[in-house]
Design a protein around this motif. Structure first.
Motif, PDB file in Angstrom:
ATOM      1  N   ARG A  94       0.823  -1.116  -0.079  1.00 53.04           N
ATOM      2  CA  ARG A  94      -0.044   0.182   0.009  1.00 53.04           C
ATOM      3  C   ARG A  94       0.830   1.326  -0.021  1.00 53.04           C
ATOM      4  N   GLY A  95       2.149   0.887  -0.247  1.00 54.11           N
ATOM      5  CA  GLY A  95       2.982   2.242  -0.394  1.00 54.11           C
ATOM      6  C   GLY A  95       3.708   3.018   0.962  1.00 54.11           C
ATOM      7  N   ALA A  96       3.272   2.128   2.158  1.00 58.54           N
ATOM      8  CA  ALA A  96       3.610   2.808   3.535  1.00 58.54           C
ATOM      9  C   ALA A  96       5.013   2.373   3.979  1.00 58.54           C
ATOM     10  N   GLU A  97       5.621   3.184   4.886  1.00 60.10           N
ATOM     11  CA  GLU A  97       6.853   2.805   5.346  1.00 60.10           C
ATOM     12  C   GLU A  97       6.797   1.746   6.293  1.00 60.10           C
ATOM     13  N   PRO A  98       7.431   0.712   6.161  1.00 58.74           N
ATOM     14  CA  PRO A  98       7.345  -0.610   7.068  1.00 58.74           C
ATOM     15  C   PRO A  98       8.018  -0.186   8.282  1.00 58.74           C
ATOM     16  N   GLU A  99       7.602  -0.718   9.661  1.00 60.22           N
ATOM     17  CA  GLU A  99       8.314  -0.362  10.669  1.00 60.22           C
ATOM     18  C   GLU A  99       9.968  -1.135  10.715  1.00 60.22           C
ATOM     19  N   VAL A 100      10.227  -1.963  10.130  1.00 59.55           N
ATOM     20  CA  VAL A 100      11.255  -2.547   9.838  1.00 59.55           C
ATOM     21  C   VAL A 100      12.034  -2.192   8.491  1.00 59.55           C
ATOM     22  N   ASP A 101      13.385  -1.738   8.606  1.00 63.40           N
ATOM     23  CA  ASP A 101      14.215  -1.513   7.702  1.00 63.40           C
ATOM     24  C   ASP A 101      14.300  -2.723   6.697  1.00 63.40           C
ATOM     25  N   VAL A 102      13.806  -2.626   5.447  1.00 63.13           N
ATOM     26  CA  VAL A 102      14.018  -3.678   4.622  1.00 63.13           C
ATOM     27  C   VAL A 102      15.070  -3.905   3.634  1.00 63.13           C
ATOM     28  N   ALA A 103      16.033  -2.996   3.813  1.00 63.69           N
ATOM     29  CA  ALA A 103      17.072  -2.813   2.733  1.00 63.69           C
ATOM     30  C   ALA A 103      18.189  -4.088   3.012  1.00 63.69           C
ATOM     31  N   PRO A 104      18.285  -4.763   4.012  1.00 60.12           N
ATOM     32  CA  PRO A 104      19.027  -5.800   4.309  1.00 60.12           C
ATOM     33  C   PRO A 104      18.481  -6.896   3.504  1.00 60.12           C
ATOM     34  N   PHE A 105      17.379  -7.033   3.326  1.00 60.42           N
ATOM     35  CA  PHE A 105      16.484  -7.992   2.662  1.00 60.42           C
ATOM     36  C   PHE A 105      16.219  -7.956   1.323  1.00 60.42           C
ATOM     37  N   SER A 106      16.766  -6.907   0.608  1.00 58.92           N
ATOM     38  CA  SER A 106      16.635  -6.759  -0.785  1.00 58.92           C
ATOM     39  C   SER A 106      17.265  -7.666  -1.830  1.00 58.92           C
ATOM     40  N   ALA A 107      16.661  -8.017  -2.871  1.00 59.97           N
ATOM     41  CA  ALA A 107      16.977  -8.993  -3.587  1.00 59.97           C
ATOM     42  C   ALA A 107      18.410  -8.488  -4.602  1.00 59.97           C
ATOM     43  N   ARG A 108      18.434  -7.206  -4.510  1.00 58.95           N
ATOM     44  CA  ARG A 108      19.517  -6.454  -5.098  1.00 58.95           C
ATOM     45  C   ARG A 108      20.845  -6.863  -4.237  1.00 58.95           C
ATOM     46  N   ARG A 109      20.751  -7.346  -3.102  1.00 59.67           N
ATOM     47  CA  ARG A 109      22.000  -7.633  -2.523  1.00 59.67           C
ATOM     48  C   ARG A 109      22.933  -8.729  -3.396  1.00 59.67           C
ATOM     49  N   PHE A 110      22.215  -9.497  -4.049  1.00 64.17           N
ATOM     50  CA  PHE A 110      22.973 -10.398  -4.732  1.00 64.17           C
ATOM     51  C   PHE A 110      23.612  -9.908  -6.218  1.00 64.17           C
ATOM     52  N   ASP A 111      23.145  -8.656  -6.370  1.00 62.42           N
ATOM     53  CA  ASP A 111      23.610  -8.275  -7.673  1.00 62.42           C
ATOM     54  C   ASP A 111      25.021  -8.295  -8.066  1.00 62.42           C
ATOM     55  N   SER A 112      26.062  -8.047  -7.103  1.00 62.56           N
ATOM     56  CA  SER A 112      27.464  -8.114  -7.308  1.00 62.56           C
ATOM     57  C   SER A 112      28.068  -9.415  -6.977  1.00 62.56           C
ATOM     58  N   LYS A 113      27.241 -10.185  -6.516  1.00 61.62           N
ATOM     59  CA  LYS A 113      28.056 -11.682  -6.089  1.00 61.62           C
ATOM     60  C   LYS A 113      28.206 -12.660  -7.089  1.00 61.62           C
ATOM     61  N   PRO A 114      29.371 -12.913  -7.659  1.00 59.25           N
ATOM     62  CA  PRO A 114      29.728 -13.892  -8.698  1.00 59.25           C
ATOM     63  C   PRO A 114      29.040 -15.422  -8.472  1.00 59.25           C
ATOM     64  N   TRP A 115      29.139 -15.680  -7.308  1.00 57.88           N
ATOM     65  CA  TRP A 115      28.501 -17.243  -7.118  1.00 57.88           C
ATOM     66  C   TRP A 115      26.906 -17.014  -6.998  1.00 57.88           C
ATOM     67  N   TRP A 116      26.233 -15.822  -7.367  1.00 54.23           N
ATOM     68  CA  TRP A 116      24.962 -15.963  -7.613  1.00 54.23           C
ATOM     69  C   TRP A 116      24.479 -16.503  -8.895  1.00 54.23           C
ATOM     70  N   ARG A 117      25.324 -16.062  -9.964  1.00 59.55           N
ATOM     71  CA  ARG A 117      24.824 -16.316 -11.076  1.00 59.55           C
ATOM     72  C   ARG A 117      25.901 -16.839 -12.019  1.00 59.55           C
ATOM     73  N   PRO A 118      26.154 -17.867 -13.066  1.00 61.58           N
ATOM     74  CA  PRO A 118      24.913 -18.679 -13.340  1.00 61.58           C
ATOM     75  C   PRO A 118      25.055 -19.937 -12.429  1.00 61.58           C
ATOM     76  N   PHE A 119      24.287 -20.350 -11.675  1.00 59.76           N
ATOM     77  CA  PHE A 119      24.288 -21.858 -10.964  1.00 59.76           C
ATOM     78  C   PHE A 119      24.694 -22.814 -11.796  1.00 59.76           C
TER      79      PHE A 119
END
Length: 129
Positions: A94-119
């Motif tokens: 609904r576009g509201a700010e969660p009570e918890v910071d979700v930044a550490p849980f972003s899928a983007r955290r894997f973008d720079s990881k060479p082990w993430w792709r390709p499996f």
């Protein structure tokens, strides 16, 4: 998602990927399914447990498709974390700010990881003997 029971050396049942794609498109609005595009079967993979390499779930909005909110990879505590995750997802939807910071849980955290792709090119961890 789907669960397959087969052991650490058993390959995935390829038909499951098509089922997941079909169910996902069925659940989404036509314009969202169209925006996602077709599945690249060369990138299909499966894990042996419902977990991610860093043991944290992915929770957050899609960076590519508006209106899509991710909440998966809770390992074996999905039921335990379901309440707070549901609240976070509702806030994000609904576009509201969660009570918890979700930044550490972003899928983007894997973008720079060479082990993430390709499996597919990763060495087999449990070779058959």
């Amino acid at each position: 998602g789907l669960v397959e029971l087969g052991g650490t050396c058993a390959p995935p049942v390829k038909e499951r990927f098509g089922q997941l794609e079909g169910y996902t498109k069925w659940l989404l609005k036509d314009e969202v399914a169209t925006a996602l595009g077709g599945r690249d079967a060369s990138r299909d993979w499966m894990g042996f447990r419902p977990t991610l390499p860093d043991a944290l779930p992915v929770i957050g909005t899609s960076s590519k498709v508006p209106g899509v909110v991710y909440a998966f990879g809770h390992q074996h505590v999905g039921w335990t974390l379901g309440g707070i995750t549901g609240r976070i997802v509702a806030d994000l939807a609904r576009g509201a700010e969660p009570e918890v910071d979700v930044a550490p849980f972003s899928a983007r955290r894997f973008d720079s990881k060479p082990w993430w792709r390709p499996f597919a090119s990763a060495p087999q961890l449990f070779p058959q003997t």
